[in-house]
Design a protein around this motif. Sequence first.
Motif, PDB file in Angstrom:
ATOM      1  N   MET A 182      18.011   8.954  27.997  1.00 28.45           N
ATOM      2  CA  MET A 182      17.602   8.119  29.110  1.00 28.45           C
ATOM      3  C   MET A 182      16.435   7.247  28.657  1.00 28.45           C
ATOM      4  SD  MET A 182      16.364   9.221  32.957  1.00 28.45           S
ATOM      5  CE  MET A 182      17.606  10.453  33.126  1.00 28.45           C
ATOM      6  N   ASP A 183      16.575   5.949  28.865  1.00 29.74           N
ATOM      7  CA  ASP A 183      15.514   5.067  28.413  1.00 29.74           C
ATOM      8  C   ASP A 183      14.353   5.059  29.412  1.00 29.74           C
ATOM      9  OD1 ASP A 183      16.711   3.614  30.450  1.00 29.74           O
ATOM     10  OD2 ASP A 183      16.451   1.697  29.438  1.00 29.74           O
ATOM     11  N   LEU A 184      13.300   4.400  29.027  1.00 29.88           N
ATOM     12  CA  LEU A 184      12.056   4.407  29.796  1.00 29.88           C
ATOM     13  C   LEU A 184      12.240   3.799  31.181  1.00 29.88           C
ATOM     14  CD1 LEU A 184       9.102   5.177  29.625  1.00 29.88           C
ATOM     15  CD2 LEU A 184       8.620   2.928  28.709  1.00 29.88           C
ATOM     16  N   ARG A 185      12.985   2.719  31.277  1.00 30.82           N
ATOM     17  CA  ARG A 185      13.193   2.065  32.579  1.00 30.82           C
ATOM     18  C   ARG A 185      13.943   2.977  33.541  1.00 30.82           C
ATOM     19  NH1 ARG A 185      12.680  -2.392  35.495  1.00 30.82           N
ATOM     20  NH2 ARG A 185      14.335  -2.881  36.959  1.00 30.82           N
ATOM     21  N   GLN A 186      14.955   3.655  33.078  1.00 27.24           N
ATOM     22  CA  GLN A 186      15.716   4.551  33.940  1.00 27.24           C
ATOM     23  C   GLN A 186      14.850   5.704  34.429  1.00 27.24           C
ATOM     24  OE1 GLN A 186      18.996   5.529  31.387  1.00 27.24           O
ATOM     25  NE2 GLN A 186      20.344   4.015  32.341  1.00 27.24           N
ATOM     26  N   ARG A 187      14.012   6.242  33.551  1.00 28.67           N
ATOM     27  CA  ARG A 187      13.102   7.314  33.954  1.00 28.67           C
ATOM     28  C   ARG A 187      12.122   6.819  35.016  1.00 28.67           C
ATOM     29  NH1 ARG A 187      10.765   9.221  28.536  1.00 28.67           N
ATOM     30  NH2 ARG A 187       8.907   9.286  29.835  1.00 28.67           N
ATOM     31  N   ALA A 188      11.606   5.612  34.798  1.00 28.76           N
ATOM     32  CA  ALA A 188      10.658   5.040  35.760  1.00 28.76           C
ATOM     33  C   ALA A 188      11.335   4.795  37.106  1.00 28.76           C
ATOM     34  CB  ALA A 188      10.074   3.745  35.214  1.00 28.76           C
ATOM     35  N   GLU A 189      12.551   4.280  37.090  1.00 28.23           N
ATOM     36  CA  GLU A 189      13.284   4.041  38.328  1.00 28.23           C
ATOM     37  C   GLU A 189      13.539   5.345  39.072  1.00 28.23           C
ATOM     38  OE1 GLU A 189      16.833   1.935  37.285  1.00 28.23           O
ATOM     39  OE2 GLU A 189      15.791   0.021  37.069  1.00 28.23           O
TER      40      GLU A 189
END
Length: 83
Positions: free
Chosen positions: A1-8
């Motif tokens: 999971m990339d950083l943007r998906q984790r943040a979302e």
Amino acid sequence: MDLRQRAEKRVDAKIEFQENLFKYLIVNVIIAIICLLFLQSFWLLFLVMIFWGFDVLDKFFKAYSIKDYREEMIEKEISKMGE
């Protein structure tokens, strides 16, 4: 999971908690008024507060978990050390 998906995912959990908490407070105020005016007892309010409160607490711990807080602190320390 990339950083943007984790943040979302984290932002969505926080928004869900805040919405649930707002609804919890509004509904409990309405039930308290109803109990005060018509029932003369607060057993209904206590039942709603307890059972819905467990759900609110669950969403709180999912949104603001210690693990996420720890990750943020580590990232801040890494950025401080890199400067």
